[in-house]
Design an enzyme around this catalytic site. Sequence first.
Site, PDB file in Angstrom:
ATOM      1  N   ASP A 105       0.301  12.248 -26.614  1.00 42.15           N
ATOM      2  CA  ASP A 105       0.232  12.071 -28.058  1.00 42.15           C
ATOM      3  C   ASP A 105      -0.924  11.121 -28.360  1.00 42.15           C
ATOM      4  OD1 ASP A 105       1.246  12.014 -30.834  1.00 42.15           O
ATOM      5  OD2 ASP A 105       3.122  12.643 -29.891  1.00 42.15           O
ATOM      6  N   ASP A 213      -1.837  13.172 -33.684  1.00 45.31           N
ATOM      7  CA  ASP A 213      -0.967  12.781 -34.792  1.00 45.31           C
ATOM      8  C   ASP A 213      -1.743  12.711 -36.112  1.00 45.31           C
ATOM      9  OD1 ASP A 213       1.811  11.581 -35.236  1.00 45.31           O
ATOM     10  OD2 ASP A 213       0.559  10.019 -36.126  1.00 45.31           O
ATOM     11  N   GLU A 276      -1.917  17.778 -35.433  1.00 45.04           N
ATOM     12  CA  GLU A 276      -0.807  17.767 -36.394  1.00 45.04           C
ATOM     13  C   GLU A 276      -1.397  17.521 -37.777  1.00 45.04           C
ATOM     14  OE1 GLU A 276       3.272  15.418 -37.582  1.00 45.04           O
ATOM     15  OE2 GLU A 276       1.364  14.415 -37.302  1.00 45.04           O
ATOM     16  N   HIS A 348      10.446  15.957 -33.291  1.00 35.54           N
ATOM     17  CA  HIS A 348      11.157  14.693 -33.492  1.00 35.54           C
ATOM     18  C   HIS A 348      11.164  14.240 -34.947  1.00 35.54           C
ATOM     19  CE1 HIS A 348       6.933  13.856 -33.372  1.00 35.54           C
ATOM     20  NE2 HIS A 348       7.149  12.642 -33.813  1.00 35.54           N
ATOM     21  N   ASP A 349      10.502  14.970 -35.833  1.00 36.76           N
ATOM     22  CA  ASP A 349      10.458  14.614 -37.255  1.00 36.76           C
ATOM     23  C   ASP A 349      11.327  15.523 -38.125  1.00 36.76           C
ATOM     24  OD1 ASP A 349       8.548  12.632 -36.756  1.00 36.76           O
ATOM     25  OD2 ASP A 349       6.860  13.977 -37.153  1.00 36.76           O
TER      26      ASP A 349
HETATM   27  O1  ISL Z   1       8.362  13.059 -40.835  1.00 35.62           O
HETATM   28  C1  ISL Z   1       7.778  13.473 -41.787  1.00 35.62           C
HETATM   29  C2  ISL Z   1       8.525  14.158 -42.766  1.00 35.62           C
HETATM   30  O2  ISL Z   1       8.849  13.258 -43.781  1.00 35.62           O
HETATM   31  C3  ISL Z   1       6.347  13.373 -42.003  1.00 35.62           C
HETATM   32  O3  ISL Z   1       5.973  12.692 -43.118  1.00 35.62           O
HETATM   33  C4  ISL Z   1       5.728  12.758 -40.796  1.00 35.62           C
HETATM   34  O4  ISL Z   1       5.705  11.405 -40.899  1.00 35.62           O
HETATM   35  C5  ISL Z   1       4.382  13.341 -40.679  1.00 35.62           C
HETATM   36  O5  ISL Z   1       4.628  14.626 -40.308  1.00 35.62           O
HETATM   37  C6  ISL Z   1       3.543  12.670 -39.646  1.00 35.62           C
HETATM   38  O6  ISL Z   1       4.205  12.607 -38.431  1.00 35.62           O
HETATM   39  C7  ISL Z   1       3.607  11.939 -37.395  1.00 35.62           C
HETATM   40  O7  ISL Z   1       3.055  10.693 -37.761  1.00 35.62           O
HETATM   41  C8  ISL Z   1       3.961   9.689 -38.168  1.00 35.62           C
HETATM   42  C9  ISL Z   1       5.153   9.535 -37.223  1.00 35.62           C
HETATM   43  O8  ISL Z   1       6.149   8.760 -37.829  1.00 35.62           O
HETATM   44  C10 ISL Z   1       5.735  10.867 -36.840  1.00 35.62           C
HETATM   45  O9  ISL Z   1       6.785  10.709 -35.926  1.00 35.62           O
HETATM   46  C11 ISL Z   1       4.620  11.695 -36.297  1.00 35.62           C
HETATM   47  O10 ISL Z   1       5.049  12.919 -35.791  1.00 35.62           O
HETATM   48  C12 ISL Z   1       3.182   8.410 -38.212  1.00 35.62           C
HETATM   49  O11 ISL Z   1       2.534   8.226 -36.983  1.00 35.62           O
END
Ligand code: ISL
Length: 572
Positions: A105, A213, A276, A348-349
């Site tokens: 990541d 990310d 992402e 995981h989100d």
């Molecule tokens: O989880 C979400 C849905 O509300 C998204 O807003 C998410 O935060 C977004 O997809 C970005 O995700 C990534 O970056 C974030 C982190 O918290 C997430 O786990 C990651 O996958 C910040 O680094």
Amino acid sequence: MPDKPIPAEPPWWTRAVVYQVYPRSFQDSDGDGVGDLGGVLQRLDHLADLGVDVLWLSPVYPSPQADNGYDISDYTDVDPLFGSLEQLDELVAALHDRGMKLVMDLVVNHTSDRHPWFLESRSSTDSPKRDWYWWRPPRVGMAPGEPGAEPTNWHSFFSGSTWELDEASGEYFLHLFDRRQPDLNWENPEVRQAVYAMMRWWLDRGVDGFRMDVINLISKDVGPDGELHDGPPLPGLPYGDASASVVCGPRVHEFLQEMHREVVAGHEATLLLVGEMPGVTVEQARLFTDPARREVDMVFQFEHVQLDHSGSKFDPHPLRMRDLKASFGRWQTGLADVGWNSLYWDNHDQPRAVSRFGDDSPRYRRDSATCLATLLHLHRGTPYVYQGEELGMANAPFGSIDGFRDVESLNHYAQAVAHGADPEEVLAALRRMSRDNARTPVQWNDSPHAGFTTGTPWIPVNPDHGEWNAAAQRNDPSSVFAHHRRLIGLRHEQPVVALGDFTMLLPDHEEVYAFTRRLDGETLLVVCNLGGSIHPLGELLPEAVGAELVLGNLGEEDPAVLRPWEARVLRV
Ligand code: ISL
């Protein structure tokens, strides 16, 4: 439409399936209740047995863990919570020995506020690293800290303003996520070079790529004198929408192309680069993934996981399956000739797919989990399996707010309740949509903590693990696990699954999701029933009735009838 010929040498990832490990919740090896690299090493047989090609590892770098590792304080080490750099090297070697790859990541839109770069940036207004982050004075004519003095009206992804006041200097710094995740200033070439050097360091260690990310947020729309602009007001909130200034900003393609030149060039044939990208459109995704442009191989888009949001994710509404079909169909068509799709239900989100898109009642849990998997894996694109998805893991029964751990959920609860929302209603939305649903430990067996830890897990194991666990499924040919294994095998064996073109059938049907995949004279017809009713397949798609069943999720019965949550892959 003519059948597509097999391209001379399609990239390896067109036939690959990626498995995401969220290390904190995967397997604990030292009894501290938090999953770790030792645990990942212990469970590689599970991945090999499933047949996946790539392991994407969520962050294991040193971190204060404000956002479970997405707040990094050192990019070139491993947090002792998760193990050591030696274990990471061991993991690379162990995966390579088994013919699998490791994707790390890459979290470089922001760092932790404990990262030495930020500490230095914060130390004084004339620090050489001041410009590595986004520092701005209060609005003209306003005092630092005065309500409304924030440099812009932007709303953070994690609730509240995107600006945090630094009392010492009287200036604010930008954080699109939590206040402990300050945004790096990619306008500064030193920042970019530092990131590229770090990426090269990981490639030199043997890793096989990066999941980047929120990489489409790195370029902010900034004026010649550093101006940033307010966004349109968000209904019901004292903030504005930052999207126009931060999503796919003016220099994002330039930055990704530069990264490709500086880091990837020469290694592109073996690496996997996945960006992402919240808010990315199909048109933008075509640009990001056009191989000729040398940016990324594929993107994670968000359209299908936002169809059940009404504005905010914590204001969910029931999903219409037709909207889901239409969305997937648009992406399949949009990236048919140029670019490539990533395919996912879960990560995981997101809440658990079987609870959100399927039916996790005892009657249909197994059938809907296998139906959803069939649907996803038979699309054109690279499928991603999130840990536990291959077991049909479901949302957890959270009680009060004390059961939640995620910063997004906790921030949302605090803000919503402070603004007068009914706590019970906020909790109901969290139970449905919280990211913690995906973060309960992997259910390995029916022992007290599901075989995840001998200690106390950092977040409780879902009590359904007595029935739903890997040990129970591994040797059961009708299990969700066995079905995933067959789907992954099919992609490896059948070029039409990896490379065939895609045509949606029955676009207006409410529940039956059907499509063909074609390559070199071979046609697969995929039919999935996304609901609990019976459908007359013989009337809807007569050609399905006499076709050869390649793979199905229910035992063979009447070929003219599609049962609840039945999925069939047919050769016609
Ligand atoms: O989880 C979400 C849905 O509300 C998204 O807003 C998410 O935060 C977004 O997809 C970005 O995700 C990534 O970056 C974030 C982190 O918290 C997430 O786990 C990651 O996958 C910040 O680094």
